[in-house]
Design a protein around this motif. Structure first.
Motif, short mmCIF file in Angstrom:
data_model
loop_
_atom_site.label_atom_id
_atom_site.label_comp_id
_atom_site.label_asym_id
_atom_site.label_seq_id
_atom_site.Cartn_x
_atom_site.Cartn_y
_atom_site.Cartn_z
N SER A 275 49.38 35.79 34.41
CA SER A 275 48.16 35.70 34.48
C SER A 275 47.57 37.02 33.45
CB SER A 275 47.76 36.40 35.77
OG SER A 275 48.05 35.44 37.00
N VAL A 276 48.29 38.09 33.20
CA VAL A 276 47.76 39.09 32.26
C VAL A 276 47.90 38.43 30.83
CG1 VAL A 276 48.14 41.07 31.11
CG2 VAL A 276 48.36 40.95 33.80
N ALA A 277 49.09 37.73 30.54
CA ALA A 277 49.34 37.33 29.17
C ALA A 277 48.23 36.32 28.66
CB ALA A 277 50.67 36.80 28.93
N LEU A 278 47.88 35.46 29.66
CA LEU A 278 47.02 34.45 29.18
C LEU A 278 45.52 34.52 29.57
CD1 LEU A 278 48.98 31.27 30.70
CD2 LEU A 278 49.25 32.25 28.40
N GLY A 279 45.17 35.82 29.74
CA GLY A 279 43.86 36.40 29.91
C GLY A 279 42.96 35.95 30.79
N ALA A 280 43.81 35.63 31.97
CA ALA A 280 43.12 35.35 33.25
C ALA A 280 42.28 36.35 34.10
CB ALA A 280 44.08 34.75 34.37
N SER A 281 41.29 35.95 34.86
CA SER A 281 40.57 36.94 35.69
C SER A 281 40.94 36.30 37.15
CB SER A 281 39.10 36.90 35.43
OG SER A 281 38.68 35.50 35.63
N VAL A 282 40.52 37.30 37.87
CA VAL A 282 40.81 37.11 39.24
C VAL A 282 39.60 37.34 40.18
CG1 VAL A 282 43.27 37.83 39.44
CG2 VAL A 282 41.54 39.44 39.99
N LEU A 283 39.34 36.45 41.20
CA LEU A 283 38.14 36.51 42.19
C LEU A 283 38.46 37.18 43.29
CD1 LEU A 283 35.07 35.67 42.67
CD2 LEU A 283 36.15 33.58 43.74
N LEU A 284 37.73 38.05 43.72
CA LEU A 284 38.11 38.96 44.95
C LEU A 284 36.92 38.68 45.73
CD1 LEU A 284 39.24 42.41 43.36
CD2 LEU A 284 40.51 40.20 43.82
N ARG B 209 33.70 39.63 43.61
CA ARG B 209 33.65 40.29 42.28
C ARG B 209 34.86 39.69 41.69
NH1 ARG B 209 36.93 45.67 42.27
NH2 ARG B 209 38.29 45.67 43.90
N ARG B 210 34.56 39.79 40.28
CA ARG B 210 35.82 39.22 39.33
C ARG B 210 36.32 40.49 38.55
NH1 ARG B 210 37.46 34.30 38.38
NH2 ARG B 210 35.66 33.31 39.52
N VAL B 211 37.56 40.44 38.44
CA VAL B 211 38.21 41.73 37.72
C VAL B 211 39.30 40.90 36.79
CG1 VAL B 211 40.03 43.59 37.95
CG2 VAL B 211 38.16 43.09 39.74
N PRO B 212 39.37 41.31 35.55
CA PRO B 212 40.31 40.81 34.67
C PRO B 212 42.01 41.10 35.20
CG PRO B 212 38.92 42.41 33.37
CD PRO B 212 38.54 42.43 34.97
N ALA B 213 42.81 40.22 35.33
CA ALA B 213 44.03 40.25 35.74
C ALA B 213 44.79 41.37 35.02
CB ALA B 213 44.80 38.89 35.24
#
Length: 255
Positions: A118-127, A135-139
């Motif tokens: 997730s981090v390497a591919l620039g993902a974000s997570v929905l909480l 809220r959305r946070v960068p992985a």
């Protein structure tokens, strides 16, 4: 391991159901891995019926927190980096079919390969909070240390969003362990999204993920020496050496 303090399982669970003493239940492979005497109820997310993966018209992908490793590998395993990170679990098919992507992130273990991906591919997570607020946070900012994340009381991880650009560019993968089938001690992913620009994601070796611009090996100096993990799977000095060794290989491969 039995959680002998649990008296109730709420299934399916909704975000508003949370109260102190609750724990969100995905696959349970991490949740049941150690004693948790403070947990009184389990809120079952697997019964919520979330689609494992949703591919959008622009090519971006949403991966539900309840998506299993097996489902991720089946649907996105055509991308080598996804397949490699799934296999980094070194787990049996039983674990693959139960362990969830979201659970691996929330466990926040340094060796969590879904964190690396997730981090390497620039993902974000929905909480989603207990009152339904989102809220959305960068992985890259989600895991803050060994076993710690930005999750607040009652918050759950709903999904991981991979932008369409995540699966473009050249990618290099390196993983090291003390044993052939041992837990990852170092897991590095280099990504050249555009010519002359290489980003390096360092995980497993460190207490939290690091994303560094890899113009030279001096970029690794940004990682504090005391942030390298020290446990039975590898000493800090060795992890630091292996990180530099693999980073040099990735730099040579992607330059």
């Amino acid at each position: 391991m039995d959680l002998n303090t649990v008296t109730e399982v709420i299934s399916p669970a909704a975000p508003g159901a949370w109260r102190p003493g609750d724990a969100w239940l995905g696959g349970g492979t991490a949740l049941f891995g150690e004693p948790r005497p403070h947990v009184r109820r389990l809120l079952d997310l697997t019964a919520a019926g979330w689609p494992a993966l949703t591919v959008h018209d622009d090519g971006s992908v949403d991966v539900a927190a309840t998506c299993t490793v097996a489902q991720l590998n089946e649907r996105l395993g055509r991308h080598a980096i996804v397949r490699q990170c799934c296999h980094a679990f070194l787990a049996s098919f039983k674990i693959w079919n139960v362990a969830t992507v979201g659970g691996n992130l929330c466990a926040a273990l340094p060796a969590g390969p879904m964190i690396s991906l997730s981090v390497a591919l620039g993902a974000s997570v929905l909480l989603i909070g207990p009152g339904g607020e989102e809220r959305r946070v960068p992985a890259a900012a989600f895991v803050t240390g060994e076993g710690t994340t930005v999750l607040r009381d009652g918050e759950l991880l709903r999904s991981i969003h991979f932008p369409a650009s995540a699966f473009t560019g050249r990618i290099a993968y390196r993983r090291g362990s003390l044993h052939r089938h041992g837990r990852s001690a170092v897991l590095l992913i280099g990504r050249a999204a555009s010519p002359g620009e290489i980003s390096l994601t360092v995980t497993a070796a460190t207490r939290r993920p690091y994303v560094l611009p890899l113009g030279s090996l001096s970029a690794l100096d940004a990682i504090p020496a005391d942030d390298y993990v020290d446990d039975v799977h590898g000493r800090p000095l060795w992890r630091r050496h292996l990180t530099r060794h693999y980073a040099a290989q990735i730099l040579a491969e992607l330059s």
